[in-house]
Design a protein around this motif. Structure first.
Motif, PDB file in Angstrom:
ATOM      1  N   ILE A 169      80.460  61.157 111.438  1.00 40.68           N
ATOM      2  CA  ILE A 169      81.322  61.583 110.083  1.00 40.68           C
ATOM      3  C   ILE A 169      82.252  62.407 110.423  1.00 40.68           C
ATOM      4  O   ILE A 169      82.905  63.070 109.425  1.00 40.68           O
ATOM      5  CB  ILE A 169      80.236  61.898 108.934  1.00 40.68           C
ATOM      6  CG1 ILE A 169      79.596  63.333 109.275  1.00 40.68           C
ATOM      7  CG2 ILE A 169      79.151  60.756 108.608  1.00 40.68           C
ATOM      8  CD1 ILE A 169      78.824  63.704 108.079  1.00 40.68           C
ATOM      9  N   GLU A 170      82.609  62.841 111.402  1.00 39.25           N
ATOM     10  CA  GLU A 170      83.738  63.775 111.707  1.00 39.25           C
ATOM     11  C   GLU A 170      85.015  62.947 111.170  1.00 39.25           C
ATOM     12  O   GLU A 170      85.090  61.997 111.104  1.00 39.25           O
ATOM     13  CB  GLU A 170      83.866  64.290 113.119  1.00 39.25           C
ATOM     14  CG  GLU A 170      82.564  64.799 113.863  1.00 39.25           C
ATOM     15  CD  GLU A 170      81.724  63.829 114.462  1.00 39.25           C
ATOM     16  OE1 GLU A 170      80.907  64.217 115.175  1.00 39.25           O
ATOM     17  OE2 GLU A 170      81.803  62.576 114.170  1.00 39.25           O
ATOM     18  N   HIS A 171      86.185  63.801 111.284  1.00 37.34           N
ATOM     19  CA  HIS A 171      87.445  63.279 110.924  1.00 37.34           C
ATOM     20  C   HIS A 171      87.730  62.382 112.092  1.00 37.34           C
ATOM     21  O   HIS A 171      87.887  62.796 113.243  1.00 37.34           O
ATOM     22  CB  HIS A 171      88.408  64.698 110.711  1.00 37.34           C
ATOM     23  CG  HIS A 171      89.592  63.890 109.910  1.00 37.34           C
ATOM     24  ND1 HIS A 171      90.647  62.950 110.581  1.00 37.34           N
ATOM     25  CD2 HIS A 171      90.220  64.192 108.724  1.00 37.34           C
ATOM     26  CE1 HIS A 171      91.632  62.848 109.582  1.00 37.34           C
ATOM     27  NE2 HIS A 171      91.205  63.574 108.484  1.00 37.34           N
ATOM     28  N   VAL A 172      88.340  61.085 111.628  1.00 39.85           N
ATOM     29  CA  VAL A 172      88.576  60.292 112.728  1.00 39.85           C
ATOM     30  C   VAL A 172      89.675  60.418 113.503  1.00 39.85           C
ATOM     31  O   VAL A 172      89.695  60.164 114.592  1.00 39.85           O
ATOM     32  CB  VAL A 172      88.782  59.013 111.688  1.00 39.85           C
ATOM     33  CG1 VAL A 172      90.203  58.794 111.024  1.00 39.85           C
ATOM     34  CG2 VAL A 172      88.775  57.746 113.004  1.00 39.85           C
ATOM     35  N   GLU A 173      90.543  61.506 113.307  1.00 40.23           N
ATOM     36  CA  GLU A 173      91.763  61.851 113.912  1.00 40.23           C
ATOM     37  C   GLU A 173      91.179  62.638 115.044  1.00 40.23           C
ATOM     38  O   GLU A 173      91.512  62.579 116.343  1.00 40.23           O
ATOM     39  CB  GLU A 173      92.956  62.552 113.030  1.00 40.23           C
ATOM     40  CG  GLU A 173      93.287  61.693 112.011  1.00 40.23           C
ATOM     41  CD  GLU A 173      94.346  60.657 112.727  1.00 40.23           C
ATOM     42  OE1 GLU A 173      94.649  60.457 113.903  1.00 40.23           O
ATOM     43  OE2 GLU A 173      94.719  59.542 111.916  1.00 40.23           O
ATOM     44  N   ASP A 174      90.369  63.570 115.009  1.00 36.41           N
ATOM     45  CA  ASP A 174      89.734  64.162 115.903  1.00 36.41           C
ATOM     46  C   ASP A 174      88.948  63.504 116.880  1.00 36.41           C
ATOM     47  O   ASP A 174      88.988  63.746 117.977  1.00 36.41           O
ATOM     48  CB  ASP A 174      88.671  65.277 115.118  1.00 36.41           C
ATOM     49  CG  ASP A 174      89.535  66.369 114.382  1.00 36.41           C
ATOM     50  OD1 ASP A 174      90.715  66.689 114.559  1.00 36.41           O
ATOM     51  OD2 ASP A 174      88.966  66.905 113.250  1.00 36.41           O
ATOM     52  N   LEU A 175      88.185  62.545 116.286  1.00 38.87           N
ATOM     53  CA  LEU A 175      87.525  61.866 117.118  1.00 38.87           C
ATOM     54  C   LEU A 175      88.371  61.132 118.131  1.00 38.87           C
ATOM     55  O   LEU A 175      88.206  60.965 119.196  1.00 38.87           O
ATOM     56  CB  LEU A 175      86.441  60.972 116.477  1.00 38.87           C
ATOM     57  CG  LEU A 175      85.304  61.561 115.524  1.00 38.87           C
ATOM     58  CD1 LEU A 175      84.657  60.474 114.741  1.00 38.87           C
ATOM     59  CD2 LEU A 175      84.201  62.269 116.468  1.00 38.87           C
ATOM     60  N   ALA A 176      89.533  60.448 117.724  1.00 32.45           N
ATOM     61  CA  ALA A 176      90.256  59.754 118.075  1.00 32.45           C
ATOM     62  C   ALA A 176      90.956  60.602 119.269  1.00 32.45           C
ATOM     63  O   ALA A 176      90.954  60.022 120.429  1.00 32.45           O
ATOM     64  CB  ALA A 176      91.113  58.893 117.546  1.00 32.45           C
ATOM     65  N   ASP A 177      91.641  61.655 118.949  1.00 31.78           N
ATOM     66  CA  ASP A 177      92.358  62.652 119.843  1.00 31.78           C
ATOM     67  C   ASP A 177      91.346  62.921 121.022  1.00 31.78           C
ATOM     68  O   ASP A 177      91.616  62.742 122.214  1.00 31.78           O
ATOM     69  CB  ASP A 177      92.714  63.818 119.311  1.00 31.78           C
ATOM     70  CG  ASP A 177      93.761  63.696 118.088  1.00 31.78           C
ATOM     71  OD1 ASP A 177      94.290  62.500 118.271  1.00 31.78           O
ATOM     72  OD2 ASP A 177      94.031  64.632 117.238  1.00 31.78           O
ATOM     73  N   ASP A 178      90.057  63.307 120.916  1.00 35.27           N
ATOM     74  CA  ASP A 178      89.266  63.725 121.908  1.00 35.27           C
ATOM     75  C   ASP A 178      88.836  62.436 122.784  1.00 35.27           C
ATOM     76  O   ASP A 178      88.921  62.631 124.004  1.00 35.27           O
ATOM     77  CB  ASP A 178      87.808  64.262 121.258  1.00 35.27           C
ATOM     78  CG  ASP A 178      87.184  64.745 122.243  1.00 35.27           C
ATOM     79  OD1 ASP A 178      87.343  65.559 123.235  1.00 35.27           O
ATOM     80  OD2 ASP A 178      85.825  64.389 122.369  1.00 35.27           O
ATOM     81  N   LEU A 179      88.859  61.324 122.412  1.00 30.61           N
ATOM     82  CA  LEU A 179      88.310  60.065 122.997  1.00 30.61           C
ATOM     83  C   LEU A 179      89.593  59.616 124.096  1.00 30.61           C
ATOM     84  O   LEU A 179      89.488  59.168 124.927  1.00 30.61           O
ATOM     85  CB  LEU A 179      87.998  59.087 122.061  1.00 30.61           C
ATOM     86  CG  LEU A 179      86.925  57.874 122.940  1.00 30.61           C
ATOM     87  CD1 LEU A 179      85.596  58.530 123.497  1.00 30.61           C
ATOM     88  CD2 LEU A 179      86.313  57.016 121.697  1.00 30.61           C
ATOM     89  N   LEU A 180      90.701  59.634 123.215  1.00 33.73           N
ATOM     90  CA  LEU A 180      91.890  58.945 123.890  1.00 33.73           C
ATOM     91  C   LEU A 180      92.311  60.028 125.099  1.00 33.73           C
ATOM     92  O   LEU A 180      92.634  59.484 126.253  1.00 33.73           O
ATOM     93  CB  LEU A 180      92.930  58.906 122.877  1.00 33.73           C
ATOM     94  CG  LEU A 180      92.778  57.667 122.006  1.00 33.73           C
ATOM     95  CD1 LEU A 180      93.981  57.532 120.660  1.00 33.73           C
ATOM     96  CD2 LEU A 180      92.603  56.508 122.587  1.00 33.73           C
ATOM     97  N   ALA A 181      91.975  61.264 124.909  1.00 32.50           N
ATOM     98  CA  ALA A 181      92.316  62.433 125.652  1.00 32.50           C
ATOM     99  C   ALA A 181      91.473  62.084 126.982  1.00 32.50           C
ATOM    100  O   ALA A 181      91.973  62.155 128.247  1.00 32.50           O
ATOM    101  CB  ALA A 181      92.361  63.648 125.385  1.00 32.50           C
ATOM    102  N   ALA A 182      90.409  61.901 126.845  1.00 29.91           N
ATOM    103  CA  ALA A 182      88.989  61.580 127.933  1.00 29.91           C
ATOM    104  C   ALA A 182      89.559  60.239 128.716  1.00 29.91           C
ATOM    105  O   ALA A 182      89.390  60.207 129.880  1.00 29.91           O
ATOM    106  CB  ALA A 182      87.885  61.460 127.282  1.00 29.91           C
ATOM    107  N   LEU A 183      90.005  59.400 127.930  1.00 28.25           N
ATOM    108  CA  LEU A 183      90.566  58.186 128.874  1.00 28.25           C
ATOM    109  C   LEU A 183      91.859  58.531 129.396  1.00 28.25           C
ATOM    110  O   LEU A 183      92.156  57.497 130.309  1.00 28.25           O
ATOM    111  CB  LEU A 183      90.768  57.047 127.498  1.00 28.25           C
ATOM    112  CG  LEU A 183      89.468  56.397 127.132  1.00 28.25           C
ATOM    113  CD1 LEU A 183      89.653  55.568 125.665  1.00 28.25           C
ATOM    114  CD2 LEU A 183      88.854  55.578 128.130  1.00 28.25           C
TER     115      LEU A 183
END
Length: 352
Positions: free
Chosen positions: A337-351
């Motif tokens: 339930i975190e903010h989706v922008e933070d989830l996306a930023d972290d995941l895309l950076a890891a990719l």
């Protein structure tokens, strides 16, 4: 006095399983720590019941439209349901499913307890072809971790016509997204550890049945095998259930948005999205690519469980017992339930 209107599931999750409305009574069922009760009542000994279980069972039963029995873990619930299969009987199961379930099935099959027929659960024709002579069909939908969807109404109807019990592991969906008894199934199984409790602090299972005879057999198994839930765990799971609707709303919205963004993300060969629920899969080129993402994330938590408020991820083939048909680079994402922008930023950076 007019009848009370039928409540929507989101309201049932909040209102069911509460104590009688008496002045100065607690609004929530308290935790009852007791190994024995005063004689003369229906319980007497704590292996047969506890008010803390009853409150949770009332709420889950109301949500699923049946009678709920809670267990010490999801696997204890699975074991109780499989105990309904007669010795030498056949169980039709998904080729992809929760590893604990498949391991138990294989172990029991190895002793001659019963036979196992594996099928592609998303291929309804193949499942129906495997039903003749079976004692039970085990449906997991969505499956873990492949996220395949079973046609529950069709398969439950076919199983019933053939005299085959149908059990559905609905852990990934929760009672708010899928109610298998209403779709024709005989039994519903939940790892309440996951979405129902929702805070990664409880291990607990549940079985919901629509027939008294099945409920009696399930509860007899629980009592005789001692697979009872702790009262504190039941209390915490019920507390988690109260917020399931709002947690699910946020996590589902996050999951759909992440699925959209991952479609064009670097290195992602495939996005697996069942279209509902909080679990996604993304397939990368190989194990090394998957492990790099696991090492690089900072907000997402590498963990094997799911359904909590926090987002977790795991490369599933790191387990030697995972099905070889699961891609080496498949990462299962449990969206929180975190903010989706933070989830996306972290995941895309890891990719990368």
């Amino acid at each position: 006095m007019p009848d009370r209107p039928t409540l929507r599931p989101e309201t049932v999750a909040v209102s069911a399983g509460r104590p009688p409305r008496i002045p100065d009574a607690p609004m929530n069922e308290p935790v009852t720590f007791a190994s024995a009760f005063v004689a003369g009542g229906p319980t007497e000994y704590a292996r047969y019941g506890n008010p803390s279980w009853t409150a949770l069972e009332d709420a889950l039963g109301a949500l699923e439209g049946g009678t709920c029995s809670t267990f010490a873990s999801g696997m204890a619930a699975v074991s109780a349901v499989l105990s309904l299969v007669p010795h030498g009987g056949t169980v039709v199961v998904p080729r992809h499913a929760y590893q604990g379930t498949l391991a138990l099935l294989d172990t029991e099959a190895g002793t001659g307890r019963f036979d196992v027929r594996r099928v592609d659960i998303a291929d309804a024709d193949a499942v129906e072809a495997a039903l003749p002579g079976a004692a039970m069909v085990w449906l997991e939908s969505p499956t873990n971790p492949a996220l395949e969807i079973a046609d529950i109404p069709r398969l439950a109807a076919t199983a019933r016509a053939a005299g085959v019990l149908s059990a559905v592991d609905s852990t990934f969906a929760s009672p708010l997204l899928q109610r298998p008894l209403e779709l024709g199934a005989d039994i519903v199984v939940h790892s309440a550890t996951k979405l129902i409790a929702g805070h990664s602090d409880v291990v607990l299972g549940a079985v919901v049945t629509g027939e008294d005879e099945l409920t009696d057999r399930i509860r007899s198994h629980r009592s005789l095998h001692g697979a009872i839930p702790g009262p504190m765990e039941a209390f915490l799971a019920l507390r988690g259930l109260r917020t399931l609707s709002v947690r699910l709303e946020r996590a589902e919205a996050n999951a759909r948005e992440l699925a959209r963004r991952l479609t064009d993300a670097p290195g992602v060969l495939e996005v697996r999205d069942p279209g509902f629920g909080t679990v996604l899969g993304m397939v990368l080129a190989d194990a090394a690519a998957g492990d790099r993402v696991m090492d690089r994330v900072r907000l997402w938590i590498p963990a094997t469980s799911l359904g909590g408020v926090e987002s977790t991820l795991e490369r599933r083939r790191r387990w030697a017992t995972e099905a070889p048909s699961i891609p080496e680079g498949l990462i299962r994402l449990s969206v929180g339930i975190e903010h989706v922008e933070d989830l996306a930023d972290d995941l895309l950076a890891a990719l990368g």
